[in-house]
Enzyme design. Structure first.
Site, PDB file in Angstrom:
ATOM      1  N   SER A 137       0.862  -1.180   0.000  1.00  0.00           N
ATOM      2  CA  SER A 137       0.000   0.000   0.000  1.00  0.00           C
ATOM      3  C   SER A 137       0.899   1.231   0.000  1.00  0.00           C
ATOM      4  O   SER A 137       1.611   1.472   0.975  1.00  0.00           O
ATOM      5  CB  SER A 137      -0.895  -0.013   1.249  1.00  0.00           C
ATOM      6  OG  SER A 137      -1.623   1.192   1.344  1.00  0.00           O
TER       7      SER A 137
ATOM      8  N   LYS B 188      -1.038  -1.027  -4.436  1.00  0.00           N
ATOM      9  CA  LYS B 188      -2.220  -0.206  -4.128  1.00  0.00           C
ATOM     10  C   LYS B 188      -1.773   1.237  -3.997  1.00  0.00           C
ATOM     11  O   LYS B 188      -0.835   1.548  -3.271  1.00  0.00           O
ATOM     12  CB  LYS B 188      -2.851  -0.740  -2.849  1.00  0.00           C
ATOM     13  CG  LYS B 188      -3.666   0.215  -2.013  1.00  0.00           C
ATOM     14  CD  LYS B 188      -4.454  -0.570  -0.961  1.00  0.00           C
ATOM     15  CE  LYS B 188      -4.613   0.169   0.345  1.00  0.00           C
ATOM     16  NZ  LYS B 188      -5.254  -0.670   1.385  1.00  0.00           N
ATOM     17  N   LEU B 189      -2.463   2.111  -4.734  1.00  0.00           N
ATOM     18  CA  LEU B 189      -2.133   3.542  -4.739  1.00  0.00           C
ATOM     19  C   LEU B 189      -3.223   4.294  -3.984  1.00  0.00           C
ATOM     20  O   LEU B 189      -4.406   4.179  -4.317  1.00  0.00           O
ATOM     21  CB  LEU B 189      -2.080   4.045  -6.184  1.00  0.00           C
ATOM     22  CG  LEU B 189      -1.087   3.317  -7.104  1.00  0.00           C
ATOM     23  CD1 LEU B 189      -1.461   3.537  -8.577  1.00  0.00           C
ATOM     24  CD2 LEU B 189       0.335   3.805  -6.839  1.00  0.00           C
ATOM     25  N   LYS B 190      -2.821   5.056  -2.984  1.00  0.00           N
ATOM     26  CA  LYS B 190      -3.804   5.881  -2.275  1.00  0.00           C
ATOM     27  C   LYS B 190      -4.183   7.061  -3.172  1.00  0.00           C
ATOM     28  O   LYS B 190      -3.304   7.663  -3.818  1.00  0.00           O
ATOM     29  CB  LYS B 190      -3.199   6.399  -0.969  1.00  0.00           C
ATOM     30  CG  LYS B 190      -2.978   5.294   0.065  1.00  0.00           C
ATOM     31  CD  LYS B 190      -4.291   4.865   0.701  1.00  0.00           C
ATOM     32  CE  LYS B 190      -4.035   3.890   1.845  1.00  0.00           C
ATOM     33  NZ  LYS B 190      -5.288   3.468   2.512  1.00  0.00           N
TER      34      LYS B 190
ATOM     35  N   ASP C 144      -7.050   3.109  -3.436  1.00  0.00           N
ATOM     36  CA  ASP C 144      -7.802   3.172  -2.169  1.00  0.00           C
ATOM     37  C   ASP C 144      -8.119   4.629  -1.881  1.00  0.00           C
ATOM     38  O   ASP C 144      -7.219   5.450  -1.685  1.00  0.00           O
ATOM     39  CB  ASP C 144      -6.972   2.563  -1.032  1.00  0.00           C
ATOM     40  CG  ASP C 144      -7.763   2.443   0.271  1.00  0.00           C
ATOM     41  OD1 ASP C 144      -8.923   2.889   0.324  1.00  0.00           O
ATOM     42  OD2 ASP C 144      -7.197   1.898   1.243  1.00  0.00           O
TER      43      ASP C 144
ATOM     44  N   GLU D  56     -10.839   0.482  -3.859  1.00  0.00           N
ATOM     45  CA  GLU D  56     -11.113   0.252  -2.439  1.00  0.00           C
ATOM     46  C   GLU D  56     -11.827   1.460  -1.839  1.00  0.00           C
ATOM     47  O   GLU D  56     -11.381   2.597  -1.990  1.00  0.00           O
ATOM     48  CB  GLU D  56      -9.780  -0.022  -1.723  1.00  0.00           C
ATOM     49  CG  GLU D  56      -9.919  -0.440  -0.268  1.00  0.00           C
ATOM     50  CD  GLU D  56      -8.574  -0.861   0.334  1.00  0.00           C
ATOM     51  OE1 GLU D  56      -7.631  -1.196  -0.436  1.00  0.00           O
ATOM     52  OE2 GLU D  56      -8.444  -0.835   1.574  1.00  0.00           O
TER      53      GLU D  56
ATOM     54  N   ASP E 226     -13.724  -1.714   2.649  1.00  0.00           N
ATOM     55  CA  ASP E 226     -12.830  -1.734   3.815  1.00  0.00           C
ATOM     56  C   ASP E 226     -13.605  -1.146   4.997  1.00  0.00           C
ATOM     57  O   ASP E 226     -14.295  -1.864   5.741  1.00  0.00           O
ATOM     58  CB  ASP E 226     -11.550  -0.949   3.473  1.00  0.00           C
ATOM     59  CG  ASP E 226     -10.585  -0.767   4.643  1.00  0.00           C
ATOM     60  OD1 ASP E 226     -10.922  -1.123   5.779  1.00  0.00           O
ATOM     61  OD2 ASP E 226      -9.468  -0.230   4.430  1.00  0.00           O
TER      62      ASP E 226
ATOM     63  N   LYS F 288      -9.749  -6.532   7.950  1.00  0.00           N
ATOM     64  CA  LYS F 288      -8.784  -6.137   8.979  1.00  0.00           C
ATOM     65  C   LYS F 288      -9.277  -6.741  10.281  1.00  0.00           C
ATOM     66  O   LYS F 288     -10.397  -6.432  10.726  1.00  0.00           O
ATOM     67  CB  LYS F 288      -8.696  -4.619   9.088  1.00  0.00           C
ATOM     68  CG  LYS F 288      -8.054  -3.980   7.871  1.00  0.00           C
ATOM     69  CD  LYS F 288      -8.027  -2.480   7.954  1.00  0.00           C
ATOM     70  CE  LYS F 288      -7.382  -1.906   6.682  1.00  0.00           C
ATOM     71  NZ  LYS F 288      -7.636  -0.459   6.546  1.00  0.00           N
TER      72      LYS F 288
ATOM     73  N   GLY G 290      -4.127  -3.921   6.366  1.00  0.00           N
ATOM     74  CA  GLY G 290      -3.178  -3.553   7.419  1.00  0.00           C
ATOM     75  C   GLY G 290      -3.487  -2.162   7.926  1.00  0.00           C
ATOM     76  O   GLY G 290      -4.204  -1.392   7.281  1.00  0.00           O
TER      77      GLY G 290
ATOM     78  N   LEU H 288      -0.712  -0.278   9.377  1.00  0.00           N
ATOM     79  CA  LEU H 288       0.642   0.127   9.745  1.00  0.00           C
ATOM     80  C   LEU H 288       1.040  -0.487  11.088  1.00  0.00           C
ATOM     81  O   LEU H 288       1.586   0.184  11.955  1.00  0.00           O
ATOM     82  CB  LEU H 288       0.754   1.658   9.812  1.00  0.00           C
ATOM     83  CG  LEU H 288       0.123   2.460   8.667  1.00  0.00           C
ATOM     84  CD1 LEU H 288       0.191   3.966   8.957  1.00  0.00           C
ATOM     85  CD2 LEU H 288       0.826   2.182   7.341  1.00  0.00           C
TER      86      LEU H 288
HETATM   87  O1  OSB Z   1      -7.329   2.013   4.218  1.00  0.00           O
HETATM   88  O2  OSB Z   1      -6.163   0.257   4.162  1.00  0.00           O
HETATM   89  C1  OSB Z   1      -6.344   1.397   4.599  1.00  0.00           C
HETATM   90  C2  OSB Z   1      -3.362   2.462   6.749  1.00  0.00           C
HETATM   91  C3  OSB Z   1      -4.004   3.138   7.750  1.00  0.00           C
HETATM   92  C4  OSB Z   1      -5.370   3.280   7.704  1.00  0.00           C
HETATM   93  C5  OSB Z   1      -6.108   2.746   6.650  1.00  0.00           C
HETATM   94  C6  OSB Z   1      -5.471   2.031   5.647  1.00  0.00           C
HETATM   95  C7  OSB Z   1      -4.062   1.931   5.671  1.00  0.00           C
HETATM   96  C8  OSB Z   1      -3.277   1.285   4.627  1.00  0.00           C
HETATM   97  C9  OSB Z   1      -1.896   0.781   4.993  1.00  0.00           C
HETATM   98  O3  OSB Z   1      -3.627   1.199   3.473  1.00  0.00           O
HETATM   99  C10 OSB Z   1      -1.818  -0.687   5.001  1.00  0.00           C
HETATM  100  C11 OSB Z   1      -0.511  -1.140   5.612  1.00  0.00           C
HETATM  101  O4  OSB Z   1       0.504  -1.114   4.910  1.00  0.00           O
HETATM  102  O5  OSB Z   1      -0.496  -1.523   6.800  1.00  0.00           O
HETATM  103 MG    MG Z   2      -8.376   0.802   2.840  1.00  0.00          MG
END
Ligand code: OSB
Ligand code: MG
Length: 368
Positions: free
Chosen positions: A135, A161-163, A188, A213, A238, A262, A290, A292
């Protein structure tokens, strides 16, 4: 098993690189870490809630207050036979699944150790390694994004995955797709769009994304169903899925075709496995998300992702991407796009206590 005592800590860990999403930039994580003690064994888990309610409603101070004043007193000194017993003891309290998950997950670790089995065996998984994606937070430029994608593809990650956020979406995705025609790409949005953005969301359809996402509101499934009807690309939910019932209703109305599970968000491993099973009954693949995590939460995620319907690469990437030094002694590093599943009892990782002490902001023991 009688839960003899517990220790709750809050630690602060600095991220190697700031992580930017549509809801903000994170430089560090403030993490509740729970240890449950029974018969000389220790079970560990961490909370995945953010410091402030930017992802879902739960937040660290609220979760810690609940754990101290309401949840732990109902568990310490109790005779707990199964993880369901933990959920039953906390069932009178509504919501707050991330806080409940901290106790439930620490119990799974303890329970697996009491049976001298790795957690994935206790959970019913049967894989020695799991496929992993990455991510990537929002970067400063298109070039920086391209470099990050290239670096992680070179390391073998099986999905990128690109935010995205308003103003950092279609142009960026078009550029990355053009640079990497064959990569498995997803985006995402973390709930930053609405149905009023339908034109923009439809544009995303042309980039062969594996899924989009959580495009719409964190507490919505109805609009997601309407959006899914208007897109070719699958929607992955999610934030919207907090429980097995949420998953059933979302899949029943066609709000998405993939679920990001999650374990903390849905209230622990038992509920995560129920979401997994419901998705499977709808032929909907899941993957392990995840937050983090430190090595404790990361190890829990890896064990969960050994269940058979975790058929897409998860956000369980190498610990060294996040931390200069993790709080566990064992490495959790991917190789060729796969994360090996720890084979020791329980979550299969041990705490680096001297280091943990240097990170600890708060610490409280609990006895019956
Ligand atoms: O939306 O998946 C998410 C991190 C913090 C809060 C929400 C998200 C995320 C990530 C990071 O996308 C996922 C990771 O590398 O742990
Ligand atoms: Mg997400």
């Amino acid at each position: 098993m009688q839960i003899d005592s517990a220790e709750l800590r809050i630690i602060k860990l600095h991220l190697l690189h700031p992580f930017e999403t549509s809801f903000g930039i994170e430089d560090d994580r403030t993490i509740p870490i729970l240890t449950l003690f029974s018969q000389g064994l220790e079970g560990y888990a961490e909370g995945v809630m953010e410091v402030l309610p930017l992802y879902r409603e739960e937040f660290v101070a609220g979760a810690v207050a609940l754990l101290k004043d309401a949840f732990l007193p109902r568990v310490i000194g109790a005779d707990i036979q199964t993880p369901q017993d933990i959920l039953d003891r906390l069932a009178i309290f509504r919501g707050n699944r991330m806080a409940k998950a901290v106790i439930e997950m620490a119990f799974w670790d303890l329970w697996s150790k009491s049976q001298a089995q790795p957690l994935f065996v206790t959970l019913g998984g049967n894989r020695q390694q799991i496929p992993v994606g990455v991510s990537l937070g929002i970067q400063k430029s298109l070039q920086a994004t391209r470099d990050q994608v290239q670096k992680h593809l070179d390391q073998g990650y099986q999905r990128i995955k690109l935010k995205i956020k308003p103003g950092w979406d279609t142009k960026m995705v078009a550029y990355i797709r053009q640079e990497f025609p064959d990569a498995v790409l997803t985006v995402d949005a973390n709930s930053c769009y609405s149905l009023a953005d339908i034109d923009l969301l439809r544009q995303l359809d042309q980039y062969r994304l594996d899924y989009i996402e959580q495009p719409l509101a964190y507490d919505d499934i109805i609009d997601h169903a309407s959006l899914q009807n208007q897109l070719k690309t699958s929607i992955c939910l999610d934030e919207s899925i907090l429980s097995p019932e949420d998953a059933r209703k979302a899949l029943e109305i066609g709000a998405g075709r993939v679920i990001n599970i999650k374990v903390g968000r849905v209230g622990g491993h038992l509920e995560a496995r129920r979401v997994h099973d419901i998705a499977q009954s709808y032929n909907v693949p899941v993957w392990c998300g995840g937050m983090l995590e430190s090595g404790i939460g990361r190890a829990h995620n890896i064990h969960l992702a050994t269940l058979p319907n975790f058929s897409k690469p998860g956000d369980t990437s190498s610990s060294s991407r996040y931390w200069a030094q993790d709080i566990i002694n064992e490495p959790l590093e991917t190789k060729d796009g796969f994360m090996p599943v720890p084979q020791g009892p329980g979550i299969g990782v041990t705490l680096n206590r001297p280091y943990l002490d240097t990170l600890t902001l708060f610490r409280e023991p609990f006895r019956s």
